[in-house]
Scaffold this motif. Structure first.
Motif, PDB file in Angstrom:
ATOM      1  N   ILE A  81       0.835  -1.200   0.000  1.00 26.47           N
ATOM      2  CA  ILE A  81       0.000   0.000   0.000  1.00 26.47           C
ATOM      3  C   ILE A  81       0.872   1.253   0.000  1.00 26.47           C
ATOM      4  N   LYS A  82       1.887   1.278   0.814  1.00 22.97           N
ATOM      5  CA  LYS A  82       2.763   2.444   0.887  1.00 22.97           C
ATOM      6  C   LYS A  82       3.537   2.635  -0.416  1.00 22.97           C
ATOM      7  N   LEU A  83       3.928   1.525  -1.052  1.00 15.66           N
ATOM      8  CA  LEU A  83       4.630   1.615  -2.332  1.00 15.66           C
ATOM      9  C   LEU A  83       3.715   2.186  -3.407  1.00 15.66           C
ATOM     10  N   MET A  84       2.471   1.714  -3.439  1.00 18.70           N
ATOM     11  CA  MET A  84       1.522   2.213  -4.430  1.00 18.70           C
ATOM     12  C   MET A  84       1.245   3.692  -4.220  1.00 18.70           C
ATOM     13  N   LYS A  85       1.080   4.090  -2.981  1.00 20.42           N
ATOM     14  CA  LYS A  85       0.837   5.501  -2.684  1.00 20.42           C
ATOM     15  C   LYS A  85       2.027   6.361  -3.125  1.00 20.42           C
ATOM     16  N   ARG A  86       3.221   5.847  -2.899  1.00 19.07           N
ATOM     17  CA  ARG A  86       4.436   6.581  -3.253  1.00 19.07           C
ATOM     18  C   ARG A  86       4.554   6.750  -4.761  1.00 19.07           C
ATOM     19  N   ILE A  87       4.433   5.639  -5.483  1.00 19.69           N
ATOM     20  CA  ILE A  87       4.616   5.675  -6.931  1.00 19.69           C
ATOM     21  C   ILE A  87       3.498   6.436  -7.628  1.00 19.69           C
ATOM     22  N   CYS A  88       2.290   6.363  -7.090  1.00 19.46           N
ATOM     23  CA  CYS A  88       1.134   7.022  -7.723  1.00 19.46           C
ATOM     24  C   CYS A  88       0.838   8.379  -7.105  1.00 19.46           C
ATOM     25  N   ASP A  89       1.808   8.928  -6.386  1.00 21.75           N
ATOM     26  CA  ASP A  89       1.742  10.293  -5.873  1.00 21.75           C
ATOM     27  C   ASP A  89       0.496  10.541  -5.021  1.00 21.75           C
ATOM     28  N   GLY A  90       0.166   9.552  -4.191  1.00 19.83           N
ATOM     29  CA  GLY A  90      -0.930   9.734  -3.253  1.00 19.83           C
ATOM     30  C   GLY A  90      -2.319   9.647  -3.844  1.00 19.83           C
TER      31      GLY A  90
END
Length: 228
Positions: A81-90
Motif C-alpha cells: 500500500i505504501k509503495l503504491m501511494k508513493r509511486i502514484c503520488d498519493g
C-alpha cells in the motif's frame, strides 16, 4: 500486435474525460491472482506504468484513482500500500480485498475483510467487497449482503484504528450504551442493527437487563446492582 486501445489512445480518452468531468480508475490487470504472485516483477512493472498514467491524467486536469492488488499475504500488505501511494503520488487507492489466503473459498468475504482492514489502516481509500461466492459461482443477493457487511466491518475497523473522529465516537457511544444496558441505543450504533435486534429477540432471555452470553453473571448488571 497492438497495445490495449485504452492505453494506446490514452491522451484522447483523457480529453473526453476532461470535457465531461469524468474520474477514471486505473485497473491493475497484472494484479496477483494468488498469494504466491504478490509483488512479483510484473505487478511492480505495471505499478510504475500506473504511476505515469496518474501524472498524465493530472496534467490534463482529469481526476484519477488507482486499483490495487487482489491476493496478498498479511505481511506484504502494508509495504504494498505504501509503495503504491508513493509511486502514484498519493492518488486514491482502491483495493480488491486483498485476500490474505487462497484457501478460504466459501468464506472469501472474511479473508477479504481481513486484508481490507489492514490495507485501509495503512492508507487505502476504498475497499472492494468480496462475497462468499468468490472463486466458486455467481453470488446470490444474500452473498452480496454478506460481502458488503464484511467490507463495512473492515472499513470501520480501519477508521477506528486511524482515529477518525466519527468512527471512534460511534464505538464510544455504543460502549456507553452497553454499560447502561440500553439495548435500543446499542442497536443504533451497530453496523447491522436488524441482525443484532433479531438475535437478541431470539435469546432465551426475555429481560432487557442482560443477554444470554453471561446471563445473571453479566458484569454490567453486577456493577449496577453493587452498592457504592
Amino acid at each position: 500486435g497492438n497495445e490495449n486501445p485504452l492505453y494506446e489512445h490514452y491522451d484522447k480518452i483523457l480529453e473526453v474525460c476532461k470535457r465531461f468531468d469524468v474520474t477514471i480508475s486505473l485497473g491493475d490487470g497484472l494484479r496477483p491472482g494468488s498469494g504466491t504472485d504478490a509483488n512479483d516483477p510484473m505487478q511492480i512493472d505495471e505499478l510504475l506504468i500506473q504511476g505515469e498514467l496518474v501524472q498524465r491524467a493530472r496534467n490534463k486536469g482529469v481526476q484519477v484513482m488507482v486499483e490495487g492488488p487482489g491476493h496478498m499475504p498479511l505481511t506484504q500488505i502494508e509495504m504494498n500500500i505504501k509503495l503504491m501511494k508513493r509511486i502514484c503520488d498519493g492518488a486514491p487507492l482502491y483495493v480488491l480485498g486483498p485476500l490474505t489466503t487462497d484457501a478460504a473459498a466459501g468464506y472469501d468475504h472474511i479473508a477479504g475483510a481481513i486484508g481490507g482492514a489492514i490495507a485501509a489502516s495503512c492508507g487505502a481509500n476504498f475497499l472492494c467487497y468480496v462475497t462468499p461466492a468468490e472463486h466458486l459461482c455467481l453470488p446470490s443477493i444474500d452473498d452480496v449482503k454478506q460481502g458488503v457487511i464484511a467490507s463495512r466491518i473492515a472499513a470501520h475497523s480501519a477508521d477506528v484504528a486511524k482515529g477518525l473522529p466519527l468512527a471512534v465516537l460511534n464505538d464510544l457511544k455504543l460502549s456507553q450504551a452497553r454499560f447502561n444496558l440500553d439495548w435500543e441505543k446499542m442497536f443504533d450504533y451497530m453496523l447491522e442493527p436488524e441482525l443484532a435486534r433479531k438475535r437478541k429477540n431470539e435469546s432465551e432471555s426475555n429481560t432487557d437487563d442482560y443477554c444470554t452470553m453471561c446471563g445473571e453473571l453479566c458484569a454490567m448488571k453486577t456493577f449496577r446492582e453493587t452498592p457504592n
